[in-house]
Write a protein that holds these residues in place. Structure first.
Motif, PDB file in Angstrom:
ATOM      1  N   ALA A 164       0.743  -1.272   0.002  1.00 34.70           N
ATOM      2  CA  ALA A 164       0.054   0.009   0.202  1.00 34.70           C
ATOM      3  C   ALA A 164       0.859   1.199   0.048  1.00 34.70           C
ATOM      4  O   ALA A 164       0.474   2.380  -0.602  1.00 34.70           O
ATOM      5  CB  ALA A 164      -0.843  -0.156   1.241  1.00 34.70           C
ATOM      6  N   ALA A 165       1.793   1.272   0.722  1.00 32.49           N
ATOM      7  CA  ALA A 165       2.895   2.470   0.840  1.00 32.49           C
ATOM      8  C   ALA A 165       3.632   2.735  -0.615  1.00 32.49           C
ATOM      9  O   ALA A 165       3.421   3.767  -1.109  1.00 32.49           O
ATOM     10  CB  ALA A 165       3.946   2.051   1.829  1.00 32.49           C
ATOM     11  N   VAL A 166       3.903   1.410  -1.256  1.00 27.67           N
ATOM     12  CA  VAL A 166       4.885   1.494  -2.361  1.00 27.67           C
ATOM     13  C   VAL A 166       3.892   2.015  -3.556  1.00 27.67           C
ATOM     14  O   VAL A 166       4.248   2.944  -4.420  1.00 27.67           O
ATOM     15  CB  VAL A 166       5.348   0.306  -2.889  1.00 27.67           C
ATOM     16  CG1 VAL A 166       6.172   0.540  -4.082  1.00 27.67           C
ATOM     17  CG2 VAL A 166       6.630   0.051  -1.809  1.00 27.67           C
ATOM     18  N   TRP A 167       2.642   1.591  -3.408  1.00 29.87           N
ATOM     19  CA  TRP A 167       1.819   1.822  -4.635  1.00 29.87           C
ATOM     20  C   TRP A 167       0.591   3.012  -4.324  1.00 29.87           C
ATOM     21  O   TRP A 167      -0.255   3.232  -4.998  1.00 29.87           O
ATOM     22  CB  TRP A 167       0.860   0.465  -4.964  1.00 29.87           C
ATOM     23  CG  TRP A 167       1.512  -0.616  -5.468  1.00 29.87           C
ATOM     24  CD1 TRP A 167       2.925  -0.339  -5.825  1.00 29.87           C
ATOM     25  CD2 TRP A 167       1.319  -1.756  -6.056  1.00 29.87           C
ATOM     26  NE1 TRP A 167       3.377  -1.517  -6.821  1.00 29.87           N
ATOM     27  CE2 TRP A 167       2.254  -2.481  -6.579  1.00 29.87           C
ATOM     28  CE3 TRP A 167       0.106  -2.435  -5.795  1.00 29.87           C
ATOM     29  CZ2 TRP A 167       2.225  -3.593  -7.055  1.00 29.87           C
ATOM     30  CZ3 TRP A 167      -0.185  -3.681  -6.298  1.00 29.87           C
ATOM     31  CH2 TRP A 167       1.071  -4.316  -6.818  1.00 29.87           C
ATOM     32  N   GLU A 168       0.970   3.555  -3.160  1.00 32.46           N
ATOM     33  CA  GLU A 168       0.037   4.687  -2.698  1.00 32.46           C
ATOM     34  C   GLU A 168      -1.457   4.627  -2.738  1.00 32.46           C
ATOM     35  O   GLU A 168      -2.289   5.228  -3.332  1.00 32.46           O
ATOM     36  CB  GLU A 168       0.600   5.911  -3.362  1.00 32.46           C
ATOM     37  CG  GLU A 168       1.956   6.467  -3.121  1.00 32.46           C
ATOM     38  CD  GLU A 168       2.373   7.802  -4.013  1.00 32.46           C
ATOM     39  OE1 GLU A 168       1.954   7.835  -5.205  1.00 32.46           O
ATOM     40  OE2 GLU A 168       2.851   8.483  -3.365  1.00 32.46           O
ATOM     41  N   LEU A 169      -1.581   3.403  -2.188  1.00 33.33           N
ATOM     42  CA  LEU A 169      -3.166   3.119  -2.181  1.00 33.33           C
ATOM     43  C   LEU A 169      -4.118   3.585  -0.982  1.00 33.33           C
ATOM     44  O   LEU A 169      -3.477   3.534   0.115  1.00 33.33           O
ATOM     45  CB  LEU A 169      -3.216   1.533  -1.956  1.00 33.33           C
ATOM     46  CG  LEU A 169      -2.446   0.745  -3.239  1.00 33.33           C
ATOM     47  CD1 LEU A 169      -2.748  -0.750  -2.823  1.00 33.33           C
ATOM     48  CD2 LEU A 169      -2.935   0.915  -4.454  1.00 33.33           C
ATOM     49  N   PRO A 170      -5.231   4.073  -1.272  1.00 39.74           N
ATOM     50  CA  PRO A 170      -6.025   4.811  -0.327  1.00 39.74           C
ATOM     51  C   PRO A 170      -6.617   3.670   0.594  1.00 39.74           C
ATOM     52  O   PRO A 170      -7.732   3.356   0.482  1.00 39.74           O
ATOM     53  CB  PRO A 170      -7.218   5.515  -0.971  1.00 39.74           C
ATOM     54  CG  PRO A 170      -7.208   4.913  -2.461  1.00 39.74           C
ATOM     55  CD  PRO A 170      -5.652   4.241  -2.657  1.00 39.74           C
ATOM     56  N   VAL A 171      -6.071   3.301   1.479  1.00 40.44           N
ATOM     57  CA  VAL A 171      -6.512   2.238   2.366  1.00 40.44           C
ATOM     58  C   VAL A 171      -6.260   2.708   3.713  1.00 40.44           C
ATOM     59  O   VAL A 171      -5.399   3.104   4.108  1.00 40.44           O
ATOM     60  CB  VAL A 171      -5.728   0.707   2.244  1.00 40.44           C
ATOM     61  CG1 VAL A 171      -6.267  -0.159   3.236  1.00 40.44           C
ATOM     62  CG2 VAL A 171      -5.653   0.260   0.785  1.00 40.44           C
ATOM     63  N   MET A 172      -7.602   2.632   4.575  1.00 39.10           N
ATOM     64  CA  MET A 172      -7.238   2.656   6.011  1.00 39.10           C
ATOM     65  C   MET A 172      -7.161   1.338   6.335  1.00 39.10           C
ATOM     66  O   MET A 172      -8.130   0.530   6.681  1.00 39.10           O
ATOM     67  CB  MET A 172      -8.708   3.308   6.492  1.00 39.10           C
ATOM     68  CG  MET A 172      -9.051   4.638   6.130  1.00 39.10           C
ATOM     69  SD  MET A 172     -10.758   5.149   7.264  1.00 39.10           S
ATOM     70  CE  MET A 172     -10.618   7.001   6.769  1.00 39.10           C
ATOM     71  N   PHE A 173      -5.799   1.333   7.326  1.00 39.64           N
ATOM     72  CA  PHE A 173      -5.543   0.104   7.947  1.00 39.64           C
ATOM     73  C   PHE A 173      -5.960   0.051   9.321  1.00 39.64           C
ATOM     74  O   PHE A 173      -5.455   1.164  10.118  1.00 39.64           O
ATOM     75  CB  PHE A 173      -4.143  -0.352   7.895  1.00 39.64           C
ATOM     76  CG  PHE A 173      -3.667  -0.675   6.605  1.00 39.64           C
ATOM     77  CD1 PHE A 173      -3.777  -2.017   5.968  1.00 39.64           C
ATOM     78  CD2 PHE A 173      -3.122   0.080   5.477  1.00 39.64           C
ATOM     79  CE1 PHE A 173      -3.274  -2.476   4.759  1.00 39.64           C
ATOM     80  CE2 PHE A 173      -2.643  -0.240   4.444  1.00 39.64           C
ATOM     81  CZ  PHE A 173      -2.934  -1.590   4.065  1.00 39.64           C
TER      82      PHE A 173
END
Length: 658
Positions: A164-173
């Motif tokens: 998620a960090a590398v691909w800049e994904l809009p995820v709330m973990f």
């Protein structure tokens, strides 16, 4: 507990209270039903409701939430009819899994909720895949995924955060840190002071939030969600909270010090918020009593509706038919000339033409972008399709497989390249427990192809030479393809990508550049479950696949006096048993050649099925030939001894002479 209403209206404050109260009252009902033996198992979220309520309230109805088994408020917050939830918990037909799974182990596209599996970790990678699909469509949507502090020790947690960090994904973990993983306290699970600190290592934003304060949860998440839609990025959120019941009701809470229970009891999210609303003159006792009566009436009515449903009756055909999503093969015939190409070229052509045909097909794997993959299958793909669709991945097979599942949930197809089939072991869990079971459990398809460069004969040693198809032919819900020729490889790969079910696609490395064949230059498909009769004869039936087919051909070329039916299976699941039985009944003798070690391989099952179905037609025992019961050695002399090619010649001669 300090509440700050900020700009929230009285109506908004009351709405949050209703959303908190409803799951609490359902929980109280469930605890009674558990004691009465009317529900078999229950994972209580009492004390943690504010987190689920806040997350669900700030997300749009068309944004996915991936909850855990303690997040009842996610389901009630999405307004799922209660009778359907009661039906699910009782294993009734109006539930979501046809009685095949319990609790919250289900998903529903209608309400954009994707439930967890018991292994917990894979759902974090699934959230990555869902978010990736949103990002590829430039939709500005957020995906929220829940887990507990215990599962943050799993490798899937770290892999999913890294992706998620590398691909800049809009995820709330969403990490619900409730102090215990079943009975193990946090000081025995990790050494850092806060789980939120782990975000630093992945270069992502993180926050610590009071998970029992509904207004803090709601206002902070509302601002974050708005920001993430405009500026897509992952955020790690640690919610400090506590569960007031056991891991599940049977486990109890004796392992928790009483002073800790007492401390958190005064922080109850429902009680404290109710008192705050009374202080603010937003809630009266009369309205509270009326609301409770209304909700209890709704709960009781829906419970009675679910209880009145008949128990599910076993239906054999329905059970078996739901293992795979129905797929009607679309035959596409070639309309072009052929050219003589290598196996590797045919696979590359098939993959490229499928990318052209399916604009929502994404390829993922290590080094597959500019480098073109370890075997150069995807060389030049970035220039044609771009890096959004041809994605280099970190070395994290498990989360990438899970991300493929997420892409499928959100309308995409994916092809995942294992750099070597051996490395699939680190992605084994989501393949056999998520992809393979998801349609059977709640009728969701897994539109994922896993490409598996496999096989020995290239002196690559124990970790780069396995042919591990038996790991997957054993698992219902997976399809397994194993071509031996360029023509078959191209056409079967196209079909694998069209098929909405998960497909393990084996490609023998030793055949990549050694096997040539005339292959149509345009797109075409070939059906699964149809073996190829390469040679015909009356003496014996030889059954094989992959490199074994070529070993059999070489053996027959040396021994022209043997007239054999040679069947190339092409697909191992589904398996063309009709072709096998027809041939064996004609010849009366059968020998099965596989490259894998013999014990537990697919040859054993084929031999057993021949004995059960063709016994009266046999003139000799069915023979199996496979590799030695050892790991695959490196040096040529040892590898040659390991492989079954020479032993096959001896076994075939013995069978003919029987």
């Amino acid at each position: 507990m300090d509440f700050d209403r900020k700009q929230l209206t009285n109506e908004q404050l009351l709405d949050l209270y209703k959303k908190l109260l409803k799951p609490r009252l359902i929980e109280e009902k469930m605890l009674i039903l558990i004691r009465q033996g009317k529900v078999s198992k229950w994972f209580s979220g009492i004390g943690q409701e504010a987190i689920s309520v806040g997350v669900t309230a700030v997300l749009h109805k068309d944004e996915y939430i991936l909850p855990m088994h303690r997040n009842l408020a996610v389901f009630t917050g999405r307004d799922i009819p209660l009778y359907r939830l009661f039906s699910q918990w009782q294993g009734k037909a109006n539930g979501f899994t046809k009685g095949r799974d319990r609790s919250f182990h289900f998903g529903t596209q209608e309400f954009k909720i994707i439930g967890m599996i018991s292994h917990l970790g894979p759902q974090l990678g699934v959230a990555d895949g869902i978010a990736l699909a949103h990002k590829l469509r430039n939709e500005g949507k957020v995906t929220a995924v829940f887990t507990g502090e215990g599962a943050t020790s799993e490798g899937d947690f770290h892999e999913a955060l890294n992706i998620a960090a590398v691909w800049e994904l809009p995820v709330m973990f969403i990490i619900e840190n409730n102090g215990y993983g079943l009975s193990t306290p946090t000081n025995e699970q990790y050494r850092c002071e806060n789980i939120a600190d782990k975000g630093i290592g992945y270069g992502i934003e993180s926050h610590i939030i009071d998970g029992n304060n509904i207004l803090e949860v709601y206002t902070k998440l509302d601002a974050l969600a708005t920001s993430m839609r405009e500026n897509p990025r992952p955020v790690l959120l640690e919610f400090k909270t506590f569960r007031m019941r056991g891991h599940e009701e049977a486990s109890g809470t004796k392992y928790v010090p009483q002073e800790l229970m007492d401390m958190w009891a005064v922080k109850d999210p429902v009680t404290n918020y109710r008192e705050y609303l009374k202080t603010e003159k937003v809630l009266t006792d009369e309205y509270d009593e009326a609301l409770r009566a209304e909700l209890k009436k709704e709960i009781d009515e829906h419970y009675q509706q679910a209880s009145a449903e008949p128990a599910i009756e076993a239906n054999l055909s329905e059970e078996l038919n739901d293992v795979y999503k129905t797929y009607v093969f679309e035959e596409v015939n070639s309309k072009s000339n052929s050219e003589n190409v290598r196996m590797i070229d045919a696979i590359s052509q098939g993959l490229k033409q499928s990318m052209e045909r399916h604009d929502k097909l994404v390829i993922m794997g290590q080094d597959i972008a500019e480098y073109g993959g370890a075997f150069k299958i995807t060389d030049g793909f970035v220039a044609q399709f771009g890096k959004d669709r041809v994605r280099n991945t970190p070395i994290c097979e498990s989360a990438i497989v899970s991300a493929g599942m997420g892409l499928s949930i959100n309308g995409y197809k994916s092809v995942i390249e294992m750099q070597f089939a051996d490395f699939v072991s680190t992605g084994f869990n989501p393949i056999v427990n998520y992809l393979a079971k998801v349609h059977y459990r709640w009728q969701e398809n897994a539109d994922v192809v896993v490409r598996m460069p496999c096989g020995a004969g290239v002196q690559a040693g124990p970790f780069h030479s396995q042919t591990n198809e038996a790991w997957f032919t054993k698992t219902p819900g997976l399809k397994v393809v194993y071509p031996a020729f360029p023509y078959d490889a191209k056409g079967l790969l196209a079909t694998a990508i069209n098929d909405p079910n998960p497909v393990m696609f084996f490609e023998h490395k030793a055949l990549y550049r050694s096997m040539y064949q005339d292959v149509p230059t345009d797109y075409y498909t070939l059906p699964f479950g149809k073996a190829s009769l390469i040679k015909e004869g009356d003496d014996v039936t030889i059954i094989s696949f992959g490199a074994g087919v070529h070993w059999a051909l070489e053996t027959l070329a040396k021994k022209p006096e043997i007239n054999a039916d040679l069947l190339d299976l092409r697909t191992l699941q589904p398996l063309d048993m009709e072709a096998i039985f027809t041939s064996v009944k004609k010849t009366g003798k059968a020998i099965i050649l596989q490259e894998d070690t013999l014990f537990g391989g697919i040859a054993s099952d084929i031999a057993a099925m021949i004995m059960e179905n063709c016994f009266e037609h046999l003139d000799a025992p069915v023979k199996r030939v496979g590799s030695l019961e050892s790991a695959i050695p490196f040096t040529k002399a040892l590898e040659d001894q390991y492989l079954p090619k020479a032993r096959f010649e001896t076994a075939l001669a013995e069978l003919i002479a029987y």
